[in-house]
Scaffold this motif. Structure first.
Motif, PDB file in Angstrom:
ATOM      1  N   GLU A 137      -2.311  12.117   7.433  1.00 31.61           N
ATOM      2  CA  GLU A 137      -2.042  13.563   7.448  1.00 31.61           C
ATOM      3  C   GLU A 137      -2.224  14.150   6.047  1.00 31.61           C
ATOM      4  O   GLU A 137      -2.460  13.421   5.073  1.00 31.61           O
ATOM      5  N   ASP A 138      -2.093  15.453   5.957  1.00 26.79           N
ATOM      6  CA  ASP A 138      -2.279  16.123   4.666  1.00 26.79           C
ATOM      7  C   ASP A 138      -1.203  15.739   3.657  1.00 26.79           C
ATOM      8  O   ASP A 138      -1.484  15.582   2.464  1.00 26.79           O
ATOM      9  N   ASP A 139       0.039  15.604   4.119  1.00 26.36           N
ATOM     10  CA  ASP A 139       1.147  15.358   3.194  1.00 26.36           C
ATOM     11  C   ASP A 139       1.786  13.987   3.337  1.00 26.36           C
ATOM     12  O   ASP A 139       2.712  13.656   2.592  1.00 26.36           O
ATOM     13  N   CYS A 140       1.339  13.192   4.296  1.00 26.22           N
ATOM     14  CA  CYS A 140       1.929  11.862   4.475  1.00 26.22           C
ATOM     15  C   CYS A 140       0.947  10.921   5.174  1.00 26.22           C
ATOM     16  O   CYS A 140      -0.030  11.355   5.793  1.00 26.22           O
ATOM     17  N   PHE A 141       1.263   9.653   5.065  1.00 23.72           N
ATOM     18  CA  PHE A 141       0.478   8.607   5.731  1.00 23.72           C
ATOM     19  C   PHE A 141       1.429   7.798   6.600  1.00 23.72           C
ATOM     20  O   PHE A 141       2.469   7.332   6.123  1.00 23.72           O
ATOM     21  N   ASN A 152       0.825  -1.212   0.000  1.00 17.63           N
ATOM     22  CA  ASN A 152       0.000   0.000   0.000  1.00 17.63           C
ATOM     23  C   ASN A 152       0.858   1.262   0.000  1.00 17.63           C
ATOM     24  O   ASN A 152       0.529   2.260  -0.644  1.00 17.63           O
ATOM     25  N   ALA A 153       1.964   1.208   0.746  1.00 15.76           N
ATOM     26  CA  ALA A 153       2.859   2.372   0.812  1.00 15.76           C
ATOM     27  C   ALA A 153       3.437   2.675  -0.564  1.00 15.76           C
ATOM     28  O   ALA A 153       3.533   3.845  -0.975  1.00 15.76           O
ATOM     29  N   LYS A 207       2.187  11.471   0.150  1.00 16.54           N
ATOM     30  CA  LYS A 207       0.849  11.402  -0.431  1.00 16.54           C
ATOM     31  C   LYS A 207       0.764  12.329  -1.636  1.00 16.54           C
ATOM     32  O   LYS A 207       1.538  13.293  -1.756  1.00 16.54           O
ATOM     33  N   PRO A 208      -0.153  12.057  -2.550  1.00 22.54           N
ATOM     34  CA  PRO A 208      -0.289  12.922  -3.733  1.00 22.54           C
ATOM     35  C   PRO A 208      -0.745  14.325  -3.347  1.00 22.54           C
ATOM     36  O   PRO A 208      -1.405  14.525  -2.327  1.00 22.54           O
TER      37      PRO A 208
END
Length: 371
Positions: free
Chosen positions: A354-358, A281-282, A315-316
């Motif tokens: 989060e907004d910019d990462c998981f 998934n990552a 994240k996109p």
């Protein structure tokens, strides 16, 4: 499963395999307990434990017949939802066994008791034996006592049997659910791995032979070795490394990948396919959907017999399509469900979107290696 005539005969007459197995010894121990209990009751009533054990053995065939009729005829109907049939059959068996118990008393056990006492005291007499057989049989008090005595031991055994069957049924449902979840993972990884190989072959990548070898190792593990409930953590991590190498070759310099695996040899065993879908998934969401400067950090370590996995990925910049996003959560949901079934009180799984990462963290208590 409904009981068949063949199964019924096999249950009533044990096979050689049954006699050689531990079930025969378990059966002996099962009946030893009521024998000891009844011997104490009858021996105390007669004030003679020698007489008590003989009377118990004379009546034991009735208890055994009663128990196996209930477990082979009534309980299968009950567990198959045929409640009325099981109730009617049970009432019939209860009445028939009370009658059989009474006949045993009239023609076998009571005459033996009389013989035992008159052997030392010729003047000894028992009022109930002075009646003819018919009046002994229709004696309400004696028949009620027969119903009570025939049921006490048998229903204790039936209760234990029902609990055992319920436990087996629960485990069977649990195993079926686990097999279903595992079955979902197998084709999932198969198709994703083949897609990766196809993407590389389009560019005639020189790494293709090595990729095929690594892929075959992964598929061998997923299809054949993952049928076991537990696998060695070393083997699971070996396959995880192969998968990471394949993805690293696929994305090359485009990906900023940091992997830190600190697992000592012989650390323990773990359920297969817990880490792999999370790492996959990552890669899918941390690289495949990120436009600029994708990155993934993977940390695996063992601390005090606990496996600790931490994965963080970029994240996109723009949210992906909702249906694609839900599809990407299949692996995570699957792992979460399997953890609840396999490690109900021995795991932790948390994630932060989060907004910019998981960020995802998983802890699993390892099982000791088999010696």
């Amino acid at each position: 499963m409904a009981i068949t005539r063949k199964n019924y005969v096999c249950n009533m007459f044990p096979s050689r395999h049954y006699l050689k197995s531990g079930r025969f010894l378990t059966g002996l121990l099962f009946w030893a307990f009521p024998c000891i209990m009844l011997t104490y009751i009858y021996g105390t009533a007669f004030d003679n434990y020698e007489l008590g054990i003989v009377v118990v053995l004379l009546l034991l065939p009735v208890h055994i017949c009663y128990y196996y009729l209930l477990t082979n005829l009534v309980m299968p109907s009950f567990f198959n939802g045929k409640y009325l049939r099981s109730v009617l059959t049970g009432i019939t068996i209860i009445a028939a066994m009370a009658l059989l118990y009474r006949l045993n008393e009239i023609f076998i056990s009571d005459p033996y008791i009389a013989w035992y006492y008159t052997r030392t005291n010729p003047k000894w007499s028992w009022e109930k034996l002075e009646k003819d057989y018919w009046h002994q049989l229709i004696s309400k008090g004696d028949f009620v006592n027969a119903v009570e005595r025939s049921n006490v031991v048998v229903w204790i055994g039936v209760t234990l049997k029902m609990f055992a069957l319920w436990h087996e049924r629960k485990n069977a449902i649990l195993q079926a659910e686990l097999n279903f979840l595992k079955g979902q993972l197998h084709p999932h990884f198969l198709f994703n791995s083949l897609n990766n190989l196809y993407a590389l072959s389009l560019n005639n990548a020189p790494q293709t032979p090595g990729i095929i070898l690594g892929l075959s190792n992964i598929l061998r593990y997923v299809i054949y070795e993952c049928t076991a409930d537990r696998v060695s953590l070393e083997r699971d991590i070996e396959v995880l490394k192969d998968y990471i190498k394949l993805e690293q070759l696929r994305y090359e310099e485009r990906l900023d990948l940091n992997v830190n695996i600190l697992v000592p040899p012989g650390a323990g065993q773990i359920a297969p396919l817990l880490m792999l879908p999370l790492v996959e998934n990552a890669f899918k969401h941390g690289v495949g959907e990120t436009v600029d400067q994708p990155w993934i950090n993977i940390e695996v370590q063992v601390v005090k017999s606990e496996l600790r996995l931490k994965i963080s990925n970029s994240k996109p910049l723009h949210p992906v399509n909702t249906s694609e996003k839900q599809g990407g959560k299949i692996g995570l949901t699957n792992v979460q469900h399997r953890l609840k079934l396999l490690y109900p009180d021995a795991h932790a799984l948390t994630w932060y979107d989060e907004d910019d990462c998981f960020i995802l963290e998983m802890m699993v208590k390892l099982t000791a290696n088999n010696n």
